[in-house]
Design a protein around this motif. Structure first.
Motif, mmCIF file in Angstrom:
data_model
loop_
_atom_site.group_PDB
_atom_site.id
_atom_site.type_symbol
_atom_site.label_atom_id
_atom_site.label_comp_id
_atom_site.label_asym_id
_atom_site.label_seq_id
_atom_site.Cartn_x
_atom_site.Cartn_y
_atom_site.Cartn_z
ATOM 1 N N ARG A 213 48.665 -1.328 42.689
ATOM 2 C CA ARG A 213 48.374 -2.475 43.550
ATOM 3 C C ARG A 213 47.284 -3.355 42.948
ATOM 4 N NH1 ARG A 213 48.827 1.651 47.349
ATOM 5 N NH2 ARG A 213 46.587 1.710 47.749
ATOM 6 N N ILE A 214 46.262 -2.740 42.375
ATOM 7 C CA ILE A 214 45.198 -3.522 41.737
ATOM 8 C C ILE A 214 45.767 -4.314 40.564
ATOM 9 C CG2 ILE A 214 43.056 -3.387 40.383
ATOM 10 C CD1 ILE A 214 42.306 -0.942 42.192
ATOM 11 N N ARG A 215 46.565 -3.655 39.732
ATOM 12 C CA ARG A 215 47.172 -4.343 38.574
ATOM 13 C C ARG A 215 48.089 -5.467 39.042
ATOM 14 N NH1 ARG A 215 49.989 -0.583 36.633
ATOM 15 N NH2 ARG A 215 48.338 0.352 35.396
ATOM 16 N N ALA A 216 48.921 -5.196 40.061
ATOM 17 C CA ALA A 216 49.841 -6.220 40.562
ATOM 18 C C ALA A 216 49.076 -7.410 41.131
ATOM 19 C CB ALA A 216 50.759 -5.616 41.627
ATOM 20 N N ALA A 217 48.018 -7.145 41.878
ATOM 21 C CA ALA A 217 47.208 -8.234 42.448
ATOM 22 C C ALA A 217 46.572 -9.056 41.334
ATOM 23 C CB ALA A 217 46.138 -7.659 43.372
ATOM 24 N N ARG A 218 46.032 -8.378 40.327
ATOM 25 C CA ARG A 218 45.371 -9.069 39.213
ATOM 26 C C ARG A 218 46.350 -9.926 38.430
ATOM 27 N NH1 ARG A 218 45.353 -8.209 34.044
ATOM 28 N NH2 ARG A 218 46.092 -6.056 34.153
ATOM 29 N N THR A 219 47.494 -9.355 38.065
ATOM 30 C CA THR A 219 48.452 -10.107 37.244
ATOM 31 C C THR A 219 49.088 -11.246 38.035
ATOM 32 O OG1 THR A 219 50.227 -8.514 37.689
ATOM 33 C CG2 THR A 219 48.936 -8.192 35.672
#
Length: 120
Positions: A7-13
């Motif tokens: 979720r953190i990676r998806a939000a960041r990208t």
């Protein structure tokens, strides 16, 4: 459901940020962001998680728990990786990639062999 690291990676990208940019915005080193995005990595503190939500414009509850919609307007990131040219082409590929990434290396090889047998 996506893990917190996913979720953190998806939000960041989805926000179009690099790990370095997110680190600067949240007041940590890039290595901390990399750890947050690793399956076996560390989890951010609640205050850092809140900062990530603000910077990436996602709902805190979704980021912390995976429940509900990610975006305040109800758009996108419903528990799956948002399509991203660097990673996946659609939600199905994103879900498959997320599952494969959770496998230990030996089982990844088995999964690879199965996909090849299916005629890829």
């Amino acid at each position: 459901m996506l893990s917190m690291s996913d979720r953190i990676r998806a939000a960041r990208t989805t926000a179009g940020l690099s790990q370095s940019q997110l680190a600067t915005e949240t007041g940590v080193k890039r290595s901390a962001v990399a750890q947050w995005e690793r399956k076996e990595g560390t989890s951010p503190s609640v205050s850092h998680l809140a900062q990530i939500a603000v910077v990436t414009k996602v709902r805190f509850e979704w980021l912390a728990t995976g429940r509900g919609c990610a975006k305040p307007d109800g758009d996108g990131l419903h528990g799956t990786v948002q399509p991203n040219a660097d990673y996946v082409q659609n939600d199905l590929e994103g879900n498959i990639l997320s599952l494969v990434r959770r496998l230990p290396p030996r089982k990844r090889k088995v999964a690879h062999a199965i996909i090849e047998m299916l005629g890829v």
